[in-house]
Design a protein around this motif. Structure first.
Motif, mmCIF file in Angstrom:
data_model
loop_
_atom_site.group_PDB
_atom_site.id
_atom_site.type_symbol
_atom_site.label_atom_id
_atom_site.label_comp_id
_atom_site.label_asym_id
_atom_site.label_seq_id
_atom_site.Cartn_x
_atom_site.Cartn_y
_atom_site.Cartn_z
ATOM 1 N N LEU A 171 13.267 -8.747 2.211
ATOM 2 C CA LEU A 171 13.860 -7.842 1.340
ATOM 3 C C LEU A 171 13.481 -8.113 -0.082
ATOM 4 N N ALA A 172 13.207 -9.524 -0.417
ATOM 5 C CA ALA A 172 12.666 -10.041 -1.683
ATOM 6 C C ALA A 172 11.477 -9.560 -1.986
ATOM 7 N N LEU A 173 10.539 -9.402 -0.829
ATOM 8 C CA LEU A 173 9.327 -9.150 -1.109
ATOM 9 C C LEU A 173 9.242 -7.529 -1.381
ATOM 10 N N TRP A 174 9.964 -6.810 -0.657
ATOM 11 C CA TRP A 174 10.031 -5.350 -0.683
ATOM 12 C C TRP A 174 10.284 -4.906 -2.403
ATOM 13 N N LEU A 175 11.223 -5.759 -2.987
ATOM 14 C CA LEU A 175 11.717 -5.711 -4.353
ATOM 15 C C LEU A 175 10.771 -6.057 -5.340
ATOM 16 N N LEU A 176 9.870 -7.038 -5.139
ATOM 17 C CA LEU A 176 9.108 -7.947 -5.944
ATOM 18 C C LEU A 176 7.564 -7.559 -5.965
ATOM 19 N N LEU A 177 7.210 -7.194 -4.803
ATOM 20 C CA LEU A 177 5.777 -6.877 -4.722
ATOM 21 C C LEU A 177 5.391 -5.418 -5.328
ATOM 22 N N ALA A 230 8.277 -0.526 4.243
ATOM 23 C CA ALA A 230 8.199 -0.571 2.920
ATOM 24 C C ALA A 230 6.842 -1.055 2.717
ATOM 25 N N GLY A 231 6.089 -1.499 3.534
ATOM 26 C CA GLY A 231 4.457 -1.788 3.113
ATOM 27 C C GLY A 231 4.299 -3.281 2.865
ATOM 28 N N VAL A 232 5.410 -4.178 3.371
ATOM 29 C CA VAL A 232 5.297 -5.748 3.024
ATOM 30 C C VAL A 232 4.241 -6.056 4.017
ATOM 31 N N ARG A 267 3.026 -7.228 11.734
ATOM 32 C CA ARG A 267 4.490 -6.837 11.958
ATOM 33 C C ARG A 267 5.122 -7.608 13.280
ATOM 34 N N ILE A 268 4.321 -7.619 14.074
ATOM 35 C CA ILE A 268 5.006 -8.259 15.505
ATOM 36 C C ILE A 268 5.321 -9.743 15.027
ATOM 37 N N LEU A 269 4.610 -10.345 14.140
ATOM 38 C CA LEU A 269 4.974 -11.843 13.697
ATOM 39 C C LEU A 269 6.201 -11.805 13.021
ATOM 40 N N ALA A 270 6.333 -10.829 12.102
ATOM 41 C CA ALA A 270 7.556 -10.517 11.413
ATOM 42 C C ALA A 270 8.723 -10.371 12.274
ATOM 43 N N LEU A 271 8.544 -9.535 13.236
ATOM 44 C CA LEU A 271 9.705 -9.281 14.210
ATOM 45 C C LEU A 271 9.947 -10.470 14.911
ATOM 46 N N VAL A 272 9.075 -11.164 15.480
ATOM 47 C CA VAL A 272 9.466 -12.294 16.458
ATOM 48 C C VAL A 272 10.176 -13.166 15.358
ATOM 49 N N SER A 273 9.680 -13.364 14.326
ATOM 50 C CA SER A 273 10.231 -14.450 13.239
ATOM 51 C C SER A 273 11.803 -13.878 12.929
ATOM 52 N N CYS A 274 11.994 -12.817 12.974
ATOM 53 C CA CYS A 274 13.388 -12.364 12.645
ATOM 54 C C CYS A 274 14.306 -13.040 13.841
ATOM 55 N N LEU A 275 13.919 -13.149 14.994
ATOM 56 C CA LEU A 275 14.744 -13.741 16.095
ATOM 57 C C LEU A 275 15.063 -14.952 16.061
ATOM 58 N N PRO A 307 0.936 -1.107 -0.078
ATOM 59 C CA PRO A 307 -0.064 0.006 -0.106
ATOM 60 C C PRO A 307 0.972 1.060 -0.123
ATOM 61 N N ARG A 308 0.332 2.328 -0.630
ATOM 62 C CA ARG A 308 0.806 3.574 -0.395
ATOM 63 C C ARG A 308 0.937 4.409 0.795
#
Length: 60
Positions: free
Chosen positions: A50-56, A14-16, A32-40, A7-8
């Motif tokens: 990063l790939a989704l940021w570039l491809l979406l 990045a909006g992913v 967002r919380i799930l993404a943050l926890v998964s990065c741990l 989304p804009r």
């Protein structure tokens, strides 16, 4: 369900996460919380983000 796009508005980095939340009918903060926890955890989560940021595409 809407199409998978970044989304804009209502995005933080990045909006992913906001795009994934809109696509699957979840709250953006939940994703967002799930993404943050998964990065741990070990794995390629950051590279996938990063790939989704570039491809979406962005919303029109």
């Amino acid at each position: 369900m809407s199409a998978l796009a970044r989304p804009r508005h209502n995005r933080i980095i990045a909006g992913v996460c906001a795009g994934l939340a809109a696509r699957f009918g979840l709250s953006p903060w939940t994703v967002r919380i799930l993404a943050l926890v998964s990065c741990l955890l070990p794995g390629p989560q950051f590279l996938i983000y990063l790939a989704l940021w570039l491809l979406l595409p962005q919303e029109p």
